[in-house]
Design a protein around this motif. Structure first.
Motif, short mmCIF file in Angstrom:
data_model
loop_
_atom_site.label_atom_id
_atom_site.label_comp_id
_atom_site.label_asym_id
_atom_site.label_seq_id
_atom_site.Cartn_x
_atom_site.Cartn_y
_atom_site.Cartn_z
N ALA A 1 0.78 -1.21 0.15
CA ALA A 1 -0.24 0.02 0.05
C ALA A 1 0.77 1.24 0.07
O ALA A 1 0.69 2.28 -0.77
N ALA A 2 1.90 1.24 0.91
CA ALA A 2 2.71 2.32 0.99
C ALA A 2 3.48 2.50 -0.56
O ALA A 2 3.86 3.66 -0.67
N ALA A 3 3.61 1.66 -1.38
CA ALA A 3 4.62 1.61 -2.57
C ALA A 3 3.52 2.09 -3.82
O ALA A 3 4.14 2.58 -4.81
N LEU A 4 2.09 2.07 -3.69
CA LEU A 4 1.33 2.44 -4.78
C LEU A 4 1.53 3.86 -4.79
O LEU A 4 1.02 4.35 -3.75
N PRO A 5 1.35 4.31 -5.99
CA PRO A 5 1.23 5.83 -6.27
C PRO A 5 0.15 6.47 -6.22
O PRO A 5 0.14 7.61 -5.93
N THR A 6 -1.07 5.69 -6.74
CA THR A 6 -2.17 6.35 -6.68
C THR A 6 -3.31 5.72 -6.04
O THR A 6 -4.40 6.53 -5.86
N ARG A 7 -3.31 4.37 -5.69
CA ARG A 7 -4.36 3.75 -5.14
C ARG A 7 -4.29 3.04 -3.99
O ARG A 7 -4.52 1.96 -3.60
N ALA A 8 -3.47 3.53 -2.92
CA ALA A 8 -3.20 2.99 -1.72
C ALA A 8 -4.24 2.73 -1.03
O ALA A 8 -4.42 1.73 -0.21
N ALA A 9 -5.10 3.76 -0.80
CA ALA A 9 -6.46 3.73 0.07
C ALA A 9 -7.31 2.62 -0.51
O ALA A 9 -8.03 1.70 0.16
N ASP A 10 -7.40 2.43 -2.07
CA ASP A 10 -8.57 1.76 -2.76
C ASP A 10 -7.76 0.19 -2.37
O ASP A 10 -8.56 -0.89 -2.17
N TRP B 1 5.85 -9.53 -33.38
CA TRP B 1 5.10 -9.00 -32.49
C TRP B 1 4.10 -7.76 -33.39
O TRP B 1 4.63 -7.28 -34.05
N LYS B 2 2.84 -7.72 -32.90
CA LYS B 2 1.68 -6.86 -33.51
C LYS B 2 2.28 -5.39 -32.84
O LYS B 2 2.41 -5.15 -31.91
N ALA B 3 2.55 -4.73 -33.96
CA ALA B 3 2.69 -3.35 -33.89
C ALA B 3 1.68 -2.54 -33.09
O ALA B 3 0.44 -2.67 -33.15
N GLY B 4 2.20 -1.74 -31.96
CA GLY B 4 1.18 -1.12 -31.05
C GLY B 4 0.51 -1.94 -30.23
O GLY B 4 -0.16 -1.34 -29.29
N ALA B 5 0.81 -3.06 -29.95
CA ALA B 5 0.47 -3.99 -29.16
C ALA B 5 1.15 -4.30 -27.67
O ALA B 5 2.42 -3.93 -27.78
N GLY B 6 0.78 -4.66 -26.68
CA GLY B 6 1.48 -5.11 -25.61
C GLY B 6 2.30 -3.71 -24.87
O GLY B 6 3.32 -3.92 -24.40
N GLY B 7 1.48 -2.62 -24.73
CA GLY B 7 1.94 -1.48 -24.12
C GLY B 7 2.07 -1.57 -22.79
O GLY B 7 1.75 -2.50 -22.11
N THR B 8 2.54 -0.47 -22.09
CA THR B 8 2.83 -0.75 -20.51
C THR B 8 1.53 -0.50 -20.09
O THR B 8 0.57 0.28 -20.04
N PRO B 9 1.26 -1.47 -19.16
CA PRO B 9 -0.12 -1.62 -18.27
C PRO B 9 -0.18 -0.27 -17.09
O PRO B 9 0.80 0.30 -17.05
N THR B 10 -1.32 0.00 -17.01
CA THR B 10 -1.59 1.39 -15.87
C THR B 10 -0.96 0.84 -14.66
O THR B 10 -0.79 -0.16 -14.24
N ALA B 11 0.09 2.08 -14.30
CA ALA B 11 0.89 1.92 -12.79
C ALA B 11 -0.23 2.09 -11.83
O ALA B 11 -0.92 3.24 -11.77
N TYR B 12 -0.34 1.44 -10.65
CA TYR B 12 -1.18 1.92 -9.44
C TYR B 12 -0.32 2.01 -8.16
O TYR B 12 0.65 1.35 -8.11
#
Length: 223
Positions: A82-91, A212-223
């Protein structure tokens, strides 16, 4: 149609258990049916493994003191995460991440020591010992769901702390805490999906052809 094909009803049952398997955190009171734990571990032990190394080991947590100590290790990592989550620690802190105290049974799954001696299939991919163990856990998970029993895979822990608690030999490594027991219900969709932590990706974002398909496999959302 191949002569080795299962009957359509059997195939439908397999597809159903794959769709309806859930990572369970909420358990109902009660014990596992007689003999089921042994059958679940047997199903895990029938999993494929690279080089037939069978790297999985299981520690059943039998005493309440050990179970409580294990929960303490998990709770410490819960708070650190929880302390390491940048945006959703409370959630995150609102989520129930384990059922260690409530589950009928708790198992720790570990990689055996001496894995470096197994070269077959691991010379360039040493992590295949972990992949093999994940196959064993999935076998157990699917049988548990078919039997109407919940299983939750807990990964919030310091592996060194768990290894010390369970007196594991040098070179072994805990990779999962499994909570098993009766449940009141199986959620219709994964809990993290229903609570907005992610969604099932469409197949065209995970299946490519030739390269690899162009434009696929992007960086997931960071929490």
């Amino acid at each position: 149609m191949t002569e080795h094909r299962y009957p359509s009803a059997d195939i439908a049952a397999i597809e159903r258990v794959i769709r309806e398997r859930r990572d369970i955190r909420q358990f109902a009171p009660g014990a596992l049916p007689e003999g089921l734990l042994g059958r679940l571990i047997d199903a895990a032990h029938l999993a494929p493994s690279v080089g037939y190394m069978q790297p999985w080991r299981f520690v059943r947590i039998a005493s309440s003191a050990t179970r409580e100590a294990l929960w303490g290790i998990v709770d410490a990592e819960r708070r650190a995460t929880a302390a390491a989550l940048p945006t959703r620690a409370a959630d995150f802190l609102k989520l129930k991440i384990d059922g260690i105290r409530e589950a009928a049974e708790v198992l720790v799954v570990a990689l055996m020591p001496g894995r470096e001696a197994h070269i077959f299939g691991r010379r360039t991919l040493p992590e295949m010992d972990l992949a093999s163990t994940a196959c064993a856990i999935q076998n157990m998970w699917l049988l548990a769901r078919a039997e109407g029993v919940g299983l939750g895979w807990v990964s919030f822990f310091d592996p060194d702390e768990v290894a010390r608690l369970l007196a594991m030999p040098p070179g072994s490594r805990p990779v999962a805490i499994l909570c098993l027991g009766p449940v009141a219900e199986f959620p219709p969709v994964p809990v993290l999906e229903s609570q907005g932590w992610g969604k099932r990706l469409p197949l065209d974002e995970v299946l490519f052809e030739d390269r690899w398909k162009a434009g696929a496999g992007g960086t997931p959302t960071a929490y």
